[in-house]
Design an enzyme around this catalytic site. Structure first.
Site, mmCIF file in Angstrom:
data_model
loop_
_atom_site.group_PDB
_atom_site.id
_atom_site.type_symbol
_atom_site.label_atom_id
_atom_site.label_comp_id
_atom_site.label_asym_id
_atom_site.label_seq_id
_atom_site.Cartn_x
_atom_site.Cartn_y
_atom_site.Cartn_z
ATOM 1 N N LYS A 1 0.803 -1.234 0.000
ATOM 2 C CA LYS A 1 0.000 0.000 0.000
ATOM 3 C C LYS A 1 0.833 1.281 0.000
ATOM 4 O O LYS A 1 0.425 2.308 0.536
ATOM 5 C CB LYS A 1 -0.994 0.033 1.184
ATOM 6 N N GLY B 1 2.458 2.273 -3.047
ATOM 7 C CA GLY B 1 2.614 2.763 -4.420
ATOM 8 C C GLY B 1 3.159 1.696 -5.356
ATOM 9 O O GLY B 1 3.617 2.004 -6.465
ATOM 10 N N THR B 2 3.085 0.443 -4.938
ATOM 11 C CA THR B 2 3.619 -0.677 -5.723
ATOM 12 C C THR B 2 3.009 -0.715 -7.133
ATOM 13 O O THR B 2 3.730 -0.802 -8.136
ATOM 14 C CB THR B 2 3.272 -2.008 -5.011
ATOM 15 N N THR B 3 1.688 -0.633 -7.197
ATOM 16 C CA THR B 3 0.993 -0.754 -8.481
ATOM 17 C C THR B 3 1.419 0.374 -9.420
ATOM 18 O O THR B 3 1.683 0.154 -10.607
ATOM 19 C CB THR B 3 -0.537 -0.684 -8.234
ATOM 20 N N HIS C 1 7.431 -7.712 -1.569
ATOM 21 C CA HIS C 1 7.150 -7.030 -0.293
ATOM 22 C C HIS C 1 8.058 -7.599 0.807
ATOM 23 O O HIS C 1 7.865 -7.280 1.981
ATOM 24 C CB HIS C 1 5.693 -7.239 0.118
ATOM 25 N N ARG D 1 5.870 5.389 1.457
ATOM 26 C CA ARG D 1 4.753 6.329 1.534
ATOM 27 C C ARG D 1 4.517 6.669 2.997
ATOM 28 O O ARG D 1 4.838 5.861 3.881
ATOM 29 C CB ARG D 1 3.502 5.638 0.968
ATOM 30 N N SER E 1 -4.978 3.172 3.664
ATOM 31 C CA SER E 1 -5.120 2.219 2.571
ATOM 32 C C SER E 1 -5.224 0.796 3.143
ATOM 33 O O SER E 1 -5.958 -0.025 2.682
ATOM 34 C CB SER E 1 -3.928 2.362 1.635
ATOM 35 N N ARG F 1 -7.953 2.925 -5.105
ATOM 36 C CA ARG F 1 -9.005 3.476 -4.241
ATOM 37 C C ARG F 1 -9.165 4.941 -4.593
ATOM 38 O O ARG F 1 -10.052 5.319 -5.330
ATOM 39 C CB ARG F 1 -8.646 3.264 -2.762
ATOM 40 N N GLY G 1 -5.835 7.111 -4.353
ATOM 41 C CA GLY G 1 -4.465 7.522 -4.683
ATOM 42 C C GLY G 1 -4.102 8.930 -4.237
ATOM 43 O O GLY G 1 -3.326 9.605 -4.914
HETATM 44 N N1 LIG Z 1 -1.245 5.399 -10.578
HETATM 45 C C1 LIG Z 1 -1.464 5.641 -9.281
HETATM 46 N N2 LIG Z 1 -1.268 6.877 -8.784
HETATM 47 C C2 LIG Z 1 -1.477 7.135 -7.475
HETATM 48 N N3 LIG Z 1 -1.883 6.208 -6.568
HETATM 49 C C3 LIG Z 1 -2.090 4.966 -7.033
HETATM 50 C C4 LIG Z 1 -1.899 4.609 -8.384
HETATM 51 N N4 LIG Z 1 -2.176 3.293 -8.514
HETATM 52 C C5 LIG Z 1 -2.563 2.849 -7.308
HETATM 53 N N5 LIG Z 1 -2.506 3.847 -6.406
HETATM 54 C C6 LIG Z 1 -2.815 3.814 -4.983
HETATM 55 O O1 LIG Z 1 -1.788 3.068 -4.314
HETATM 56 C C7 LIG Z 1 -2.385 2.379 -3.197
HETATM 57 C C8 LIG Z 1 -2.189 0.881 -3.352
HETATM 58 O O2 LIG Z 1 -0.844 0.637 -2.991
HETATM 59 P P1 LIG Z 1 -0.009 -0.555 -3.616
HETATM 60 O O3 LIG Z 1 -0.106 -0.519 -5.081
HETATM 61 O O4 LIG Z 1 1.353 -0.490 -2.998
HETATM 62 O O5 LIG Z 1 -0.808 -1.835 -3.068
HETATM 63 S S1 LIG Z 1 -0.252 -3.332 -3.073
HETATM 64 O O6 LIG Z 1 0.846 -3.406 -2.095
HETATM 65 O O7 LIG Z 1 0.195 -3.646 -4.424
HETATM 66 O O8 LIG Z 1 -1.403 -4.148 -2.640
HETATM 67 C C9 LIG Z 1 -3.844 2.752 -3.174
HETATM 68 O O9 LIG Z 1 -3.890 3.917 -2.360
HETATM 69 P P2 LIG Z 1 -5.208 4.452 -1.643
HETATM 70 O O10 LIG Z 1 -6.025 5.041 -2.729
HETATM 71 O O11 LIG Z 1 -4.730 5.480 -0.666
HETATM 72 O O12 LIG Z 1 -5.860 3.275 -0.982
HETATM 73 C C10 LIG Z 1 -4.097 3.057 -4.639
HETATM 74 O O13 LIG Z 1 -5.233 3.849 -4.862
#
Ligand SMILES: Nc1ncnc2c1ncn2[C@@H]1O[C@H](COP(=O)(O)OS(=O)(=O)O)[C@@H](OP(=O)(O)O)[C@H]1O
Length: 290
Positions: free
Chosen positions: A63, A65-67, A125, A147, A155, A254, A256
Site C-alpha cells: 500500500k 505505491g507498488t501498483t 514485499h 509512503r 489504505s 481506491r 491515490g
Molecule cells: N497510478 C497511481 N497513482 C497514485 N496512486 C495509485 C496509483 N495506482 C494505485 N494507487 C494507490 O496506491 C495504493 C495501493 O498501494 P499498492 O499498489 O502499494 O498496493 S499493493 O501493495 O500492491 O497491494 C492505493 O492507495 P489508496 O487510494 O490510498 O488506498 C491506490 O489507490
C-alpha cells in the site's frame, strides 16, 4: 487447486501466528509478520532465488505505491518495444511479485518461470532484512518506493496494530550508501513532480530519455500511469476476482491521494504513528513528512 487459506500453517506448527483479517493469519518469520500464504514462497525466495545482474526488483511495503511503480517501470523500460501496448493489462500481471508468482506456480505444480523479456522486472514485499543478502548477491538494480505510513494505514487499515512490530527501514539507508544500486522514491514525491522522478528513474535504470521529444515521452508516461488513467482501464475497474488470485483488480485503486489519512485517523492515532515513525526512521536520517 489450493486456495490461499489452504496454505495457512497447521495449528500445531511451531510458527508464531496472529490472526489478521477475516480468516487470514500472519506468521512470524525472521522477526517479520508475513501473510501466511506467502510464508513458504518467502522462504523459497531466500533459499533459491538467484537474481540476474539485469533484473530490476521493485521493493515496497504493501500500500505504498507498488501498483503505480509497476506501471511506471514497465512503461519506462519497454517504451520503445512492442510490449508497450500491454500497459492496458493490470500492472500486477505485467510485473509479477516474486512471492505471489511462486505461490501461484507452486499451487499449479509448476516451477518458478519467467517470461523471456530482456529485462526481468519483479516486485517484492519481502523486507530488506530478509531479502537483502539475496539481492546483494548480484548486480541487479533495486527500486524502492515508500509512503507516509498514515496514508498506507488509511489504505491498509490494519497497519497501526502491526506498526509497532516494524523494524527500521534499511532500504532508505542502502539507497544513500549505494545510489547506483538502490533507487529511492516516495509516493508523495511522485505525486508532487512525477516528471522529475520518472526522468531520474530512467537514468538509474540505464535508459535515459533522449532526443528532441524527450519531454513529451516523459509526459506521456506520467499520464499513462496516473491514477486517473490506470483506474479507468476496463480491466482495472473489474471487481471480478481473477482466477487463483484472491483480490479483485479494482482493489488496487481506491483514490491515490496524499493525506487521505486525515479523513480516517483520530489525532491520538496520528500522534502515535508519528512517534513510531520518528523512532524507526531516525537512524536513516529520513523523517517521514512529520
Ligand atoms: N497510478 C497511481 N497513482 C497514485 N496512486 C495509485 C496509483 N495506482 C494505485 N494507487 C494507490 O496506491 C495504493 C495501493 O498501494 P499498492 O499498489 O502499494 O498496493 S499493493 O501493495 O500492491 O497491494 C492505493 O492507495 P489508496 O487510494 O490510498 O488506498 C491506490 O489507490
Amino acid at each position: 487447486m489450493e486456495t490461499f487459506s489452504d496454505q495457512i500453517p497447521h495449528p500445531d506448527s511451531p510458527i508464531e501466528k496472529q490472526k489478521w483479517f477475516s480468516d487470514e493469519f500472519l506468521c512470524r518469520f525472521r522477526g517479520f509478520w508475513i501473510w501466511s500464504p506467502y510464508l513458504e514462497p518467502t522462504k523459497k525466495v531466500v533459499e533459491d532465488f538467484k537474481p540476474l545482474p539485469s533484473d530490476v526488483i521493485l521493493a515496497s511495503f504493501p500500500k505504498t505505491g507498488t501498483t503505480w511503480l509497476k506501471a511506471l517501470l514497465y512503461s519506462i523500460i519497454f517504451r520503445s518495444s512492442k510490449e508497450k501496448s500491454l500497459l492496458f493489462n493490470h500492472p500486477h500481471e505485467l510485473i509479477p511479485s516474486l512471492e505471489t508468482k511462486l505461490y501461484l506456480e507452486e499451487s499449479n505444480g509448476k516451477n518458478l518461470e519467467f517470461t523471456d523479456h530482456k529485462v526481468r522486472i519483479l516486485g517484492t514485499h519481502i523486507p530488506y532484512q530478509i531479502i537483502g543478502d539475496v539481492l546483494n548477491s548480484s548486480d541487479c538494480k533495486i527500486v524502492y518506493v515508500t509512503r507516509n505510513p498514515k496514508d498506507s494505514l488509511a489504505s491498509l487499515w490494519h497497519f497501526v496494530q502491526k506498526a509497532k512490530k516494524f523494524e527500521e527501514d534499511p532500504w532508505t539507508e542502502e539507497s544513500l550508501k549505494r545510489p547506483w544500486k538502490v533507487f529511492f522514491v516516495t509516493f508523495e514525491e511522485l505525486k508532487e513532480d512525477g516528471k522529475k522522478h520518472v526522468k531520474r528513474l530512467a537514468e538509474f535504470l540505464g535508459c535515459p530519455f533522449e532526443g528532441e521529444n524527450k519531454e513529451e515521452q516523459v509526459e506521456e508516461i506520467v499520464k499513462n500511469c496516473s491514477f486517473e488513467t490506470l483506474s479507468n482501464h476496463e480491466i482495472n475497474k473489474s471487481s471480478e476476482m481473477p482466477e487463483c488470485f484472491p483480490l479483485p483488480y479494482n482493489s488496487f485503486f481506491r483514490n491515490g491521494q496524499v493525506g487521505d489519512y486525515n479523513n480516517y485517523l483520530k489525532p491520538e492515532m496520528i500522534h502515535q504513528i508519528d512517534a513510531i515513525t520518528r523512532q524507526k526512521f531516525h537512524a536513516s536520517g529520513f523523517a517521514y513528512g512529520i
